[in-house]
Write a protein that holds these residues in place. Structure first.
Motif, PDB file in Angstrom:
ATOM      1  N   HIS A 102       0.709  -1.060  -0.111  1.00  0.00           N
ATOM      2  CA  HIS A 102      -0.113   0.056  -0.047  1.00  0.00           C
ATOM      3  C   HIS A 102       0.944   1.270  -0.025  1.00  0.00           C
ATOM      4  CE1 HIS A 102      -4.162  -1.435   0.371  1.00  0.00           C
ATOM      5  NE2 HIS A 102      -3.624  -2.387   0.906  1.00  0.00           N
ATOM      6  N   VAL A 111      -0.392  -0.873  -4.595  1.00  0.00           N
ATOM      7  CA  VAL A 111      -2.057  -0.966  -4.554  1.00  0.00           C
ATOM      8  C   VAL A 111      -2.749   0.271  -4.678  1.00  0.00           C
ATOM      9  CG1 VAL A 111      -3.875  -1.944  -3.251  1.00  0.00           C
ATOM     10  CG2 VAL A 111      -1.687  -3.075  -3.148  1.00  0.00           C
ATOM     11  N   TYR A 122      -5.965   2.315  -4.512  1.00  0.00           N
ATOM     12  CA  TYR A 122      -7.120   2.090  -3.495  1.00  0.00           C
ATOM     13  C   TYR A 122      -7.666   3.403  -2.879  1.00  0.00           C
ATOM     14  CZ  TYR A 122      -9.971   0.954   0.315  1.00  0.00           C
ATOM     15  OH  TYR A 122     -10.973   0.708   1.470  1.00  0.00           O
ATOM     16  N   TRP A 123      -8.778   3.800  -3.397  1.00  0.00           N
ATOM     17  CA  TRP A 123      -9.204   5.402  -2.700  1.00  0.00           C
ATOM     18  C   TRP A 123     -10.319   4.833  -1.638  1.00  0.00           C
ATOM     19  CZ3 TRP A 123      -7.823   9.810  -1.913  1.00  0.00           C
ATOM     20  CH2 TRP A 123      -8.712  10.890  -1.576  1.00  0.00           C
ATOM     21  N   GLU A 132     -14.953   3.534  -1.463  1.00  0.00           N
ATOM     22  CA  GLU A 132     -15.643   2.067  -0.859  1.00  0.00           C
ATOM     23  C   GLU A 132     -16.420   2.684   0.260  1.00  0.00           C
ATOM     24  OE1 GLU A 132     -14.407  -2.389   0.133  1.00  0.00           O
ATOM     25  OE2 GLU A 132     -12.902  -1.037   0.490  1.00  0.00           O
ATOM     26  N   LEU A 177      -9.397   6.717  -9.072  1.00  0.00           N
ATOM     27  CA  LEU A 177      -8.275   5.685  -9.477  1.00  0.00           C
ATOM     28  C   LEU A 177      -7.208   6.409 -10.143  1.00  0.00           C
ATOM     29  CD1 LEU A 177      -7.703   2.542  -8.822  1.00  0.00           C
ATOM     30  CD2 LEU A 177      -8.517   2.218 -10.978  1.00  0.00           C
ATOM     31  N   VAL A 190      -4.867  -3.047  -8.406  1.00  0.00           N
ATOM     32  CA  VAL A 190      -5.869  -2.109  -8.040  1.00  0.00           C
ATOM     33  C   VAL A 190      -6.746  -3.189  -7.083  1.00  0.00           C
ATOM     34  CG1 VAL A 190      -8.057  -1.432  -8.898  1.00  0.00           C
ATOM     35  CG2 VAL A 190      -6.231  -1.158 -10.001  1.00  0.00           C
ATOM     36  N   GLU A 191      -7.140  -2.349  -5.953  1.00  0.00           N
ATOM     37  CA  GLU A 191      -7.856  -3.248  -4.887  1.00  0.00           C
ATOM     38  C   GLU A 191      -9.220  -2.798  -4.871  1.00  0.00           C
ATOM     39  OE1 GLU A 191      -6.978  -5.631  -0.918  1.00  0.00           O
ATOM     40  OE2 GLU A 191      -6.251  -3.620  -1.069  1.00  0.00           O
ATOM     41  N   GLY A 192     -10.121  -3.617  -5.326  1.00  0.00           N
ATOM     42  CA  GLY A 192     -11.523  -3.165  -5.291  1.00  0.00           C
ATOM     43  C   GLY A 192     -12.103  -2.960  -6.706  1.00  0.00           C
ATOM     44  N   HIS A 200     -13.703   0.591  -8.295  1.00  0.00           N
ATOM     45  CA  HIS A 200     -13.077   1.404  -9.070  1.00  0.00           C
ATOM     46  C   HIS A 200     -13.767   1.345 -10.468  1.00  0.00           C
ATOM     47  CE1 HIS A 200     -10.287   0.924  -5.483  1.00  0.00           C
ATOM     48  NE2 HIS A 200     -10.456   2.446  -5.540  1.00  0.00           N
ATOM     49  N   HIS A 216     -13.643  -6.863  -2.065  1.00  0.00           N
ATOM     50  CA  HIS A 216     -12.588  -6.171  -0.912  1.00  0.00           C
ATOM     51  C   HIS A 216     -13.582  -5.967   0.231  1.00  0.00           C
ATOM     52  CE1 HIS A 216      -9.946  -2.700   0.758  1.00  0.00           C
ATOM     53  NE2 HIS A 216      -9.382  -3.669   0.528  1.00  0.00           N
TER      54      HIS A 216
END
Length: 319
Positions: free
Chosen positions: A8, A74, A76-77, A81, A100, A141-143, A146, A173
């Motif tokens: 991260h 990673v 991730y915003w 979320e 993103l 990318v996590e999620g 996005h 996620h």
């Protein structure tokens, strides 16, 4: 080579990114964004900071000191979320993809500022970049939220991310956002309490958005990270990829498109309550595709320890 499969790095850039779109907004939207930014700013040190005095855990200097050579950075915003403007379980908003892209630009700008000559780092865009002797940063990318709410635009977005060097997307996620069902993963919430507070209907697996994302990722060779997926989502993902291979006129070898789990534990080795961790059968199916499994260095998922010796024993059990 030392590789961090789920790093991260962008987390310490969050407090300064109050308004990712860079445009003027009405007072209600501004209040919403400022509230989210305050929460992210308050939580970020705990997410990426060893202590208030030691500073951020992840930085270019510390990655270099640790001998890192490959860093999956990673994107991730969190405010996307944890979106307080919509109800729990709502589909993603179109703005999330712009969030993103903005964060991707911020990461590259930050690295360029710290290493303007590119002597210590390189952003990987193609396979040959992985052989570089500098620290190789690879976006991920996590999620899946996005990617936004529009099925018809998901392929275009995934194709763009592939061009930018994104190596994988973790579709599920922390919370269900109409993409893929997720397993509980919040340390302060036992699985049962999480499922009570954030219910998901059984058998969701992949939604239409999730299915569109998997198809786009298969087509553009962006790896699917099955971390965070609930078992029904795992089953649906394996089944869909198998279907895509059967429909592929090139008759590919399943090992040509491995599925990965970048930050998980093994269910048989960890705490009894951990639905988040992989079953032995899932691990075997990943291995059959020559995929890769990375252990998450988190006590909630692997088991609580009190010293280095206990930690080594726990890691050994999961390995």
């Amino acid at each position: 080579m030392i590789a961090d499969l789920h790093c991260h790095y962008p987390m310490h850039l969050l407090p300064q990114d109050d308004h990712p779109h860079g445009h003027s907004e009405g007072w209600l939207a501004k209040l919403r964004n400022e509230l989210q930014a305050d929460i992210v700013g308050a939580l970020a040190p705990f997410l990426n900071d060893a202590s208030w005095r030691e500073g951020w855990r992840v930085s270019l200097d510390k990655l270099a000191q640790g001998g890192a050579r490959l860093v999956c950075s990673v994107l991730y915003w969190p405010p996307a979320e944890f979106d307080f403007a919509v109800k729990y379980g709502s589909p993603p908003l179109a703005d999330y993809y712009r969030d993103l892209q903005y964060q991707l630009e911020c990461v590259e700008k930050d690295l360029a500022g710290q290493d303007p000559g590119g002597e210590r780092h390189v952003i990987a865009r193609r396979e040959t970049d992985l052989d570089d002797e500098r620290i190789v940063f690879v976006h991920c990318v996590e999620g899946g939220f996005h990617l936004g709410p529009d099925q018809d635009s998901i392929e275009e977005k995934v194709a763009r991310l592939a061009e930018q060097g994104v190596i994988y997307i973790t579709l599920a996620h922390l919370f269900f956002r109409q993409v893929a069902s997720n397993a509980p993963a919040i340390p302060m919430l036992p699985d049962g309490l999480y499922e009570h507070l954030f219910p998901q209907a059984p058998g969701i697996g992949l939604t239409e958005l999730g299915t569109a994302a998997v198809k786009a990722m298969y087509k553009h060779k962006v790896l699917i990270d099955v971390s965070h997926m609930r078992q029904d989502a795992l089953e649906a993902t394996f089944a869909l990829v198998k279907q895509l291979e059967e429909e592929d006129r090139t008759k590919p070898d399943p090992r040509d498109f491995p599925l990965i789990a970048t930050h998980v534990g093994m269910r048989d080795a960890g705490p009894d309550h951990q639905a988040y961790n992989l079953s032995a059968d899932t691990a075997k199916r990943i291995q059959e595709r020559q995929g890769l499994i990375g252990l998450i260095a988190a006590q909630h998922q692997l088991g609580w320890t009190h010293n280095a010796a206990e930690s080594q024993q726990v890691l050994g059990r999961h390995l």
